[in-house]
Design a protein around this motif. Structure first.
Motif, short mmCIF file in Angstrom:
data_model
loop_
_atom_site.label_atom_id
_atom_site.label_comp_id
_atom_site.label_asym_id
_atom_site.label_seq_id
_atom_site.Cartn_x
_atom_site.Cartn_y
_atom_site.Cartn_z
N THR A 198 -22.49 -36.04 7.44
CA THR A 198 -23.52 -36.45 8.39
C THR A 198 -24.06 -35.23 9.12
OG1 THR A 198 -22.04 -36.75 10.29
CG2 THR A 198 -22.26 -38.61 8.76
N PHE A 199 -25.18 -35.43 9.80
CA PHE A 199 -25.73 -34.34 10.61
C PHE A 199 -26.61 -34.94 11.69
CE2 PHE A 199 -29.04 -31.12 11.51
CZ PHE A 199 -28.20 -30.10 11.97
N CYS A 200 -26.51 -34.39 12.89
CA CYS A 200 -27.37 -34.77 14.00
C CYS A 200 -28.29 -33.61 14.32
CB CYS A 200 -26.54 -35.16 15.23
SG CYS A 200 -27.52 -35.37 16.73
N ILE A 201 -29.60 -33.83 14.24
CA ILE A 201 -30.54 -32.73 14.46
C ILE A 201 -30.61 -32.34 15.93
CG2 ILE A 201 -31.94 -33.33 12.45
CD1 ILE A 201 -33.89 -34.75 14.28
N HIS A 202 -30.08 -33.16 16.83
CA HIS A 202 -30.11 -32.84 18.26
C HIS A 202 -28.93 -31.99 18.69
CE1 HIS A 202 -33.46 -35.61 19.05
NE2 HIS A 202 -32.88 -36.41 18.19
N THR A 203 -27.75 -32.27 18.15
CA THR A 203 -26.53 -31.57 18.59
C THR A 203 -25.99 -30.61 17.55
OG1 THR A 203 -25.07 -33.29 17.72
CG2 THR A 203 -25.86 -33.57 19.99
N GLY A 204 -26.44 -30.73 16.28
CA GLY A 204 -25.85 -29.93 15.21
C GLY A 204 -24.51 -30.48 14.77
N LEU A 205 -24.13 -31.65 15.25
CA LEU A 205 -22.82 -32.23 14.95
C LEU A 205 -22.79 -32.80 13.54
CD1 LEU A 205 -20.05 -33.10 16.31
CD2 LEU A 205 -21.15 -35.31 16.68
N SER A 206 -21.67 -32.60 12.85
CA SER A 206 -21.46 -33.16 11.52
C SER A 206 -20.07 -33.76 11.42
CB SER A 206 -21.61 -32.09 10.43
OG SER A 206 -22.96 -31.71 10.26
N GLN A 207 -19.96 -34.75 10.52
CA GLN A 207 -18.65 -35.16 10.05
C GLN A 207 -18.45 -34.52 8.69
OE1 GLN A 207 -17.27 -39.32 10.87
NE2 GLN A 207 -19.41 -39.65 11.47
N TYR A 208 -17.28 -33.94 8.46
CA TYR A 208 -17.00 -33.22 7.22
C TYR A 208 -15.96 -33.97 6.39
CZ TYR A 208 -19.43 -29.02 8.86
OH TYR A 208 -20.37 -28.13 9.29
N MET A 209 -16.04 -33.75 5.07
CA MET A 209 -15.01 -34.24 4.16
C MET A 209 -14.33 -33.05 3.51
SD MET A 209 -15.23 -36.98 0.99
CE MET A 209 -16.66 -36.18 0.25
N ALA A 210 -13.01 -33.00 3.57
CA ALA A 210 -12.25 -31.91 2.94
C ALA A 210 -12.15 -32.17 1.45
CB ALA A 210 -10.86 -31.82 3.56
N LEU A 211 -12.64 -31.26 0.64
CA LEU A 211 -12.59 -31.43 -0.81
C LEU A 211 -11.31 -30.88 -1.41
CD1 LEU A 211 -16.28 -30.76 -1.90
CD2 LEU A 211 -15.17 -32.89 -1.25
N GLU A 212 -10.53 -30.16 -0.62
CA GLU A 212 -9.23 -29.67 -1.05
C GLU A 212 -8.26 -29.73 0.12
OE1 GLU A 212 -8.44 -29.01 -4.06
OE2 GLU A 212 -10.42 -28.87 -5.01
N SER A 213 -6.98 -29.74 -0.19
CA SER A 213 -5.95 -29.76 0.86
C SER A 213 -5.66 -28.32 1.31
CB SER A 213 -4.67 -30.43 0.34
OG SER A 213 -4.91 -31.76 0.01
N VAL A 214 -6.48 -27.84 2.23
CA VAL A 214 -6.30 -26.49 2.76
C VAL A 214 -6.43 -26.54 4.28
CG1 VAL A 214 -7.12 -25.30 0.69
CG2 VAL A 214 -8.76 -25.97 2.43
#
Length: 455
Positions: A198-214
């Motif tokens: 996701t991305f919010c154009i007002h805050t720059g906030l994102s939810q991320y998904m980890a594609l590897e266990s690191v």
């Protein structure tokens, strides 16, 4: 006289059964076993191709209707095989995700029609393969499956993944299309091999998904990043966990939307959670509360957990006209997880003194912070009657709890603490530009101290 020789019993065989009971048995088979039956014998091949047998599988796995079959002008079996050849790798996810997309489109079509227009059409397998080659990581099949249905959303407001608004703060998260997500793929320290969802154009906030266990994350875990403001290492990023897989994350969100768990306010989805038991009625006035955690205004180090709450005050439409009243003041009793209590009393709410009359609803939003991961608030409002101005009474505000999501502490912080006095001079002397880049990417509003209780 010689005894009669009894004929040897014939071995039991399904193939010897009449057609109707055999078709009934075949109707209980999964599509894999039904396909395998085609290779047993000529009779089994004919019976396993009986079209009504495939109707159930088309509806179960591909959510196909009779109208769609008529439009395609094919048999159920031919349709099943045709779709399987394209989407077969997603067969365990497709029906669940397709239903979620259909449900939210139908719901938003009635309540937020302009948001429907921001959804993008599906992508093809080769598009997803190209993204995997670009980022050097495999995408999970549930994520790929969702994008075979809808390629996220245009970068517009309102965002499909919900909004949040306070007096001086606004957030609205778009579900990113695959190309934009790939462009934001992270390989830097603290967010290695993380794909923004996701991305919010007002805050720059994102939810991320980890594609590897690191870096302390589980594979396919979904989270909000939270910079560690007390760590000396700029790559120290804590995480507020929002999902364990894309399927769980997306479908649970959709379920909250379509069941009314998240309110629609001015054509937008607001991520307030309402506890159905968090309602109190005093006389003819009912007060209910919903709450939300704001990760972009929170931090783990220092401990600062920011919550907002939305309060609804409603007078029964059956109340007598002389029950009309005006809110004068509020009293709060605020308790954190350690049992520390703070009491607050003041005039009005958010600078207003609302009048409540039969059938009228008044709603407002406010906020609070805790130094612990959870806490609760309760209290009362004081009203005076408009017809009997010397009559005052209190209206109970039900106790409502606020709990921050599960979080993980930055592995960089733990390494920094372990090597607290072992600073690398060369690294320190060359970090300036890299740190500025990181700071810009993570540029979210810093907590500005304790949120005023009276706001």
């Amino acid at each position: 006289m010689a005894a009669a020789v009894e004929p040897e019993p014939q071995p039991l065989s399904l193939e010897l059964l009449p057609t109707d009971p055999l078709l009934l048995i075949l109707s209980f088979l999964d599509y894999r076993d039904l396909l395998s039956c085609c290779y047993v014998s000529r009779r089994f091949n004919q019976l396993s191709s009986h079209d009504p047998l495939w109707k159930r599988h088309c509806k179960k796995y591909w959510l196909l209707s009779e109208a769609e079959k008529t439009r395609r002008k094919q048999s159920w079996k031919a349709i099943f095989i045709s779709i399987y050849s394209d989407l077969g790798r997603y067969i365990q996810y497709y029906a669940t995700l397709k239903k979620a997309w259909d449900d939210i489109e139908r719901y938003l079509g009635q309540r937020c029609p302009r948001m429907i227009g921001s959804l993008k059409d599906s992508v093809q397998e080769e598009d997803l393969d190209a993204v995997e080659a670009q980022i050097g990581c495999k995408l999970p099949d549930d994520y790929r499956c969702s994008f075979r249905i809808h390629n996220g959303q245009k970068l517009v407001v309102p965002g499909l993944m919900g909004s949040m608004a306070l007096s001086n703060h606004y957030r609205s998260e778009d579900l990113l299309d695959i190309d934009t997500a790939a462009g934001g793929f992270q390989q830097r320290l603290g967010l290695k091999q993380c794909l923004p969802l996701t991305f919010c154009i007002h805050t720059g906030l994102s939810q991320y998904m980890a594609l590897e266990s690191v870096e302390g994350r589980n594979k396919y875990e979904i989270f909000y990043q939270c910079p560690d403001q007390m760590a000396r290492n700029p790559s120290a990023i804590d995480m507020f966990i929002t999902g364990t897989s894309y399927l769980e994350w997306f479908t649970s969100y959709v379920n909250n939307v379509i069941t009314g768990g998240y309110p629609i306010i001015r054509d937008q989805i607001f991520r307030y959670v309402h506890d159905k038991e968090c309602v109190a009625t005093t006389g003819d006035i009912t007060v209910s509360v919903s709450t939300s955690f704001l990760p972009e205004l929170s931090s783990v180090h220092p401990p600062h957990y920011f919550f907002t709450y939305r309060i609804r005050i409603e007078m029964s439409k059956d109340a007598l006209p002389e029950k009309a009243c005006q809110l004068d003041s509020r009293y709060w009793r605020i308790t954190n997880a350690k049992g520390d209590v703070e009491e607050v009393q003041g005039p009005g709410v958010v600078g207003e003194f609302p009048i409540i009359s039969p059938g009228r609803v008044y709603e407002y939003t406010s906020c609070t912070t805790f130094s612990t991961t959870s806490g609760y608030m309760e209290g009362y409002y004081t009203f005076h009657c408009l017809y009997y101005k010397d009559k005052f009474f209190n209206v109970i505000i039900p106790r409502f709890h606020m709990v921050c999501p599960t979080f993980k502490v930055s592995t960089a912080r733990m390494e920094t603490n372990h090597n607290e006095y072992a600073m690398d001079e060369d690294e320190d002397s060359t970090d300036t530009d890299e740190y500025e880049d990181r700071r810009r990417v993570l540029d979210i509003p810093a907590p500005s101290g304790r949120c005023p209780r009276h706001t």
